[in-house]
Design a protein around this motif. Sequence first.
Motif, PDB file in Angstrom:
ATOM      1  N   HIS A 181       0.839  -1.205   0.000  1.00  0.00           N
ATOM      2  CA  HIS A 181       0.000   0.000   0.000  1.00  0.00           C
ATOM      3  C   HIS A 181       0.873   1.254   0.000  1.00  0.00           C
ATOM      4  N   GLU A 182       0.468   2.242  -0.774  1.00  0.00           N
ATOM      5  CA  GLU A 182       1.177   3.527  -0.756  1.00  0.00           C
ATOM      6  C   GLU A 182       0.976   4.224   0.592  1.00  0.00           C
ATOM      7  N   LYS A 183      -0.268   4.190   1.096  1.00  0.00           N
ATOM      8  CA  LYS A 183      -0.576   4.859   2.369  1.00  0.00           C
ATOM      9  C   LYS A 183      -1.304   3.884   3.282  1.00  0.00           C
ATOM     10  N   PRO A 184      -1.168   4.079   4.594  1.00  0.00           N
ATOM     11  CA  PRO A 184      -1.942   3.216   5.499  1.00  0.00           C
ATOM     12  C   PRO A 184      -3.435   3.488   5.332  1.00  0.00           C
ATOM     13  N   ARG A 185      -4.230   2.444   5.474  1.00  0.00           N
ATOM     14  CA  ARG A 185      -5.683   2.602   5.370  1.00  0.00           C
ATOM     15  C   ARG A 185      -6.325   2.129   6.669  1.00  0.00           C
ATOM     16  N   SER A 186      -7.091   2.996   7.284  1.00  0.00           N
ATOM     17  CA  SER A 186      -7.767   2.642   8.531  1.00  0.00           C
ATOM     18  C   SER A 186      -9.161   2.122   8.209  1.00  0.00           C
ATOM     19  N   GLY A 187      -9.662   1.242   9.062  1.00  0.00           N
ATOM     20  CA  GLY A 187     -10.935   0.628   8.734  1.00  0.00           C
ATOM     21  C   GLY A 187     -12.094   0.929   9.663  1.00  0.00           C
ATOM     22  N   TYR A 188     -11.830   1.134  10.962  1.00  0.00           N
ATOM     23  CA  TYR A 188     -12.921   1.113  11.944  1.00  0.00           C
ATOM     24  C   TYR A 188     -12.871   2.329  12.867  1.00  0.00           C
ATOM     25  N   SER A 189     -14.043   2.747  13.305  1.00  0.00           N
ATOM     26  CA  SER A 189     -14.137   3.803  14.318  1.00  0.00           C
ATOM     27  C   SER A 189     -15.549   3.789  14.905  1.00  0.00           C
ATOM     28  N   LEU A 190     -15.844   4.788  15.711  1.00  0.00           N
ATOM     29  CA  LEU A 190     -17.174   4.905  16.309  1.00  0.00           C
ATOM     30  C   LEU A 190     -18.138   5.624  15.369  1.00  0.00           C
ATOM     31  N   SER A 191     -19.411   5.242  15.413  1.00  0.00           N
ATOM     32  CA  SER A 191     -20.437   5.993  14.686  1.00  0.00           C
ATOM     33  C   SER A 191     -21.514   6.445  15.680  1.00  0.00           C
ATOM     34  N   PHE A 192     -22.081   7.618  15.391  1.00  0.00           N
ATOM     35  CA  PHE A 192     -23.057   8.255  16.289  1.00  0.00           C
ATOM     36  C   PHE A 192     -24.322   8.619  15.526  1.00  0.00           C
ATOM     37  N   ARG A 193     -25.471   8.476  16.194  1.00  0.00           N
ATOM     38  CA  ARG A 193     -26.738   8.966  15.643  1.00  0.00           C
ATOM     39  C   ARG A 193     -26.706  10.499  15.684  1.00  0.00           C
ATOM     40  N   THR A 194     -26.391  11.116  14.563  1.00  0.00           N
ATOM     41  CA  THR A 194     -26.202  12.570  14.545  1.00  0.00           C
ATOM     42  C   THR A 194     -27.506  13.336  14.749  1.00  0.00           C
ATOM     43  N   ASP A 195     -28.660  12.762  14.349  1.00  0.00           N
ATOM     44  CA  ASP A 195     -29.928  13.468  14.595  1.00  0.00           C
ATOM     45  C   ASP A 195     -30.203  13.592  16.097  1.00  0.00           C
ATOM     46  N   ILE A 196     -29.791  12.549  16.845  1.00  0.00           N
ATOM     47  CA  ILE A 196     -29.976  12.583  18.315  1.00  0.00           C
ATOM     48  C   ILE A 196     -29.017  13.600  18.940  1.00  0.00           C
ATOM     49  N   LEU A 197     -27.769  13.631  18.451  1.00  0.00           N
ATOM     50  CA  LEU A 197     -26.809  14.622  18.965  1.00  0.00           C
ATOM     51  C   LEU A 197     -27.337  16.034  18.692  1.00  0.00           C
ATOM     52  N   ASP A 198     -27.797  16.270  17.464  1.00  0.00           N
ATOM     53  CA  ASP A 198     -28.315  17.606  17.097  1.00  0.00           C
ATOM     54  C   ASP A 198     -29.474  18.013  18.004  1.00  0.00           C
ATOM     55  N   LYS A 199     -30.347  17.063  18.269  1.00  0.00           N
ATOM     56  CA  LYS A 199     -31.540  17.315  19.094  1.00  0.00           C
ATOM     57  C   LYS A 199     -31.155  17.858  20.475  1.00  0.00           C
ATOM     58  N   HIS A 200     -29.989  17.384  20.990  1.00  0.00           N
ATOM     59  CA  HIS A 200     -29.579  17.793  22.336  1.00  0.00           C
ATOM     60  C   HIS A 200     -28.397  18.760  22.321  1.00  0.00           C
ATOM     61  N   GLY A 201     -28.146  19.345  21.135  1.00  0.00           N
ATOM     62  CA  GLY A 201     -27.094  20.366  21.041  1.00  0.00           C
ATOM     63  C   GLY A 201     -25.694  19.824  21.257  1.00  0.00           C
ATOM     64  N   LEU A 202     -25.469  18.563  20.859  1.00  0.00           N
ATOM     65  CA  LEU A 202     -24.148  17.939  21.044  1.00  0.00           C
ATOM     66  C   LEU A 202     -23.416  17.856  19.703  1.00  0.00           C
ATOM     67  N   SER A 203     -22.086  17.963  19.766  1.00  0.00           N
ATOM     68  CA  SER A 203     -21.265  17.860  18.542  1.00  0.00           C
ATOM     69  C   SER A 203     -20.605  16.494  18.471  1.00  0.00           C
ATOM     70  N   LEU A 204     -20.209  16.107  17.256  1.00  0.00           N
ATOM     71  CA  LEU A 204     -19.450  14.858  17.107  1.00  0.00           C
ATOM     72  C   LEU A 204     -18.109  15.007  17.810  1.00  0.00           C
ATOM     73  N   PRO A 205     -17.717  14.022  18.617  1.00  0.00           N
ATOM     74  CA  PRO A 205     -16.468  14.137  19.379  1.00  0.00           C
ATOM     75  C   PRO A 205     -15.225  13.919  18.507  1.00  0.00           C
ATOM     76  N   THR A 206     -14.132  14.578  18.890  1.00  0.00           N
ATOM     77  CA  THR A 206     -12.859  14.381  18.173  1.00  0.00           C
ATOM     78  C   THR A 206     -11.795  13.760  19.081  1.00  0.00           C
ATOM     79  N   THR A 207     -12.055  13.717  20.396  1.00  0.00           N
ATOM     80  CA  THR A 207     -11.118  13.083  21.342  1.00  0.00           C
ATOM     81  C   THR A 207     -11.894  12.096  22.213  1.00  0.00           C
ATOM     82  N   TRP A 208     -11.166  11.227  22.918  1.00  0.00           N
ATOM     83  CA  TRP A 208     -11.831  10.261  23.804  1.00  0.00           C
ATOM     84  C   TRP A 208     -12.441  10.948  25.037  1.00  0.00           C
TER      85      TRP A 208
END
Length: 551
Positions: A181-208
């Motif tokens: 591979h020319e570059k590393p490829r990552s496969g997995y991470s967390l997913s969030f229900r963004t409509d629920i976050l929006d409803k409660h004024g929450l943003s998608l997290p960038t740190t643990w």
Amino acid sequence: MENTGSLSRRQILAAAGFIGLAGLTGCGSGDDGGDTKDLSKKQNGAMKEYRAGQRFKASKALSFSLLHNDNPVYPLKKDWLFWKEVTRRTGVTIKPLDVPLADYEKKRSVLIGAGDAPFIIPKTYHPSEVAFVSSGAILPVSDYVDLMPNFRDKVKKWHLEPELDSIRQSDGKYYLLPGLHEKPRSGYSLSFRTDILDKHGLSLPTTWDEVHDVLRALKAEYPDKYPWSDRWSTNTPFPCGALFNYLGQAYGVKAGWNYDNITFDTKAQKFVFTATQDAYRQMIEYLRKIVAEKLLDPESFTQQDDQAVQKLLAEKSYVISANPQELVQNYRYNLSKQVRGATIEMVPVPLGPAGPILLSGIRLENGVMVSSKALKSADFVAMMQFVDWLWYSDEGQKFCKWGVEGVTYTESGGTYTLKPGISLMGSDPDAPKDLQKDYGFFNGVFTYGGSWELVSSNFSPDEKKFQDVMSQRKELPVDPAHPLQSFEQEQATLWDTPLKDHAIQNTLQFVLGKRPMSEWDAFVAESKAKNMQQLVDLHNKAYERFKKENG
């Protein structure tokens, strides 16, 4: 006792190493135990002047046997366009020996052991090849890469020498041609229900730390639910293998599917035991806190994937591990049918104490072993040229992935579009034809690795966004070469499994709160009683030896 043989390893490496491979067709100096490697009688069908970027075309019709891993999603068909087009372009007929996916590893071992293996043995993950080295059943392919200009070109261009060094055996040679591979490829991470976050004024997290804050906010809104219920816990030695994999990355440790007992400590410049590192303990403490606060469903570590997904679809949870394919084809597709207005996004792997890093070694993929019998064939040179073209040339890689331009796809400015009526992995559910099932392209036996442009050519918009962020992160250096000799390998195998089982079992006990963190020192002592230090010492001895003999 060290079995150094009659040669210094420096001599062997000079013969096997990447640089000094010029004179394979001349008379050898005996550095390899008497085989002169005279390939002059093995040129049948070969191209005289075969260079990188040039299509391989056999000078006479040839056929090569190949072990074919039959995927039940797209079972092998004799009339695939893939087979016909390979022959049309190269003059080579591939003769596949078809083995069901579920039996592939076992059947491969049996065939190699009985001397019945086909010449070309793909879909082999390092370190599976190590088991076949001592019997001499597979070739030290590093001795023959001068026949493979595309392979060499990509290794040089993408600076993959350290990765190749990491798969060398104690004789200094490697026995697997990995996907590059020319570059590393990552496969997995967390997913969030963004409509629920929006409803409660929450943003998608960038740190643990932000993940923790978001989960706590969701728990406050829905006290009777676990905000997060996870998957990838069955048929794997490490429950929640994906989660531990990417959480471990945030702490700079190998965990989950990536777990290995041995890790190189760059500060100390020596190998250490993975599960007793401070950073590993910190990772455990983070997840233990999430579980203790009832933010992560404890059933995550035992439930089937379907159960985890059902909880998401039934709105019993709002967070789940994802990969880009699952995100689009499973979560989003099914949520859209069941939950009005539901939206879901996958975030780049949240950052932790280790910063924006990627763990090393993910630029090599499964690859090809070559049966030693192939070397006795008059067609050997042509076969190596063919392997080089099909798996490692830009043209071969594009062909294996997308098929025939104008027939299965069109390309414009680096954008690939499937012809109308052809689907790939559900891209057009109503299409009458499928690129894998009906044409034989995008087959995991032939399609892996390549330039970032090619690898990313089939990314969905979600994956493109995810990979663009991940590809900016710094890949940690590859663990240095430390090949074990065969008797050391046998000893290491005896210690490795009980230690791994103990590490995984206790990781879960600590995370689930079944074992108090005050017993951490006891866990370390138990690991020592299971030969932890002996295993680490064995790897450090191999590291020092390899460094000294090949420095």
